[in-house]
Design an enzyme around this catalytic site. Sequence first.
Site, PDB file in Angstrom:
ATOM      1  N   THR A 101       0.795  -1.224   0.000  1.00 48.03           N
ATOM      2  CA  THR A 101       0.000   0.000   0.000  1.00 48.03           C
ATOM      3  C   THR A 101       0.827   1.274   0.000  1.00 48.03           C
ATOM      4  O   THR A 101       0.544   2.190  -0.736  1.00 48.03           O
ATOM      5  CB  THR A 101      -0.951   0.025   1.211  1.00 48.03           C
ATOM      6  OG1 THR A 101      -0.180  -0.144   2.395  1.00 48.03           O
ATOM      7  CG2 THR A 101      -1.982  -1.061   1.091  1.00 48.03           C
ATOM      8  N   TYR A 102       1.829   1.352   0.832  1.00 47.81           N
ATOM      9  CA  TYR A 102       2.670   2.548   0.873  1.00 47.81           C
ATOM     10  C   TYR A 102       4.030   2.110   1.336  1.00 47.81           C
ATOM     11  O   TYR A 102       4.172   1.590   2.434  1.00 47.81           O
ATOM     12  CB  TYR A 102       2.094   3.607   1.813  1.00 47.81           C
ATOM     13  CG  TYR A 102       2.875   4.893   1.790  1.00 47.81           C
ATOM     14  CD1 TYR A 102       2.780   5.752   0.702  1.00 47.81           C
ATOM     15  CD2 TYR A 102       3.707   5.250   2.838  1.00 47.81           C
ATOM     16  CE1 TYR A 102       3.504   6.928   0.660  1.00 47.81           C
ATOM     17  CE2 TYR A 102       4.427   6.431   2.801  1.00 47.81           C
ATOM     18  CZ  TYR A 102       4.317   7.269   1.717  1.00 47.81           C
ATOM     19  OH  TYR A 102       5.026   8.425   1.675  1.00 47.81           O
TER      20      TYR A 102
END
Length: 76
Positions: A57-58
């Site tokens: 996701t990040y």
Amino acid sequence: METRETRRNAGAPFTTSKFQQDASRKLGMSVKRAMMLAQRLYEGVDLGEEGTVGLITYMRTDSTRVSTTRWPRFAR
């Protein structure tokens, strides 16, 4: 033989520096290569009919803390 239920907690998420250290120590990767691979995982892989799907996701963070001012609902 005895069977019983056990619980396991997930490990802490990687910070950027910990990720780079482990990639170097365990996989023998340079920092540059590790970050390039992380970028590819973030951008995603093509799954054909399903399209491109990001697998993380990040990827870049120096903290695992969630800000209580930015996300007040998580502060509770």
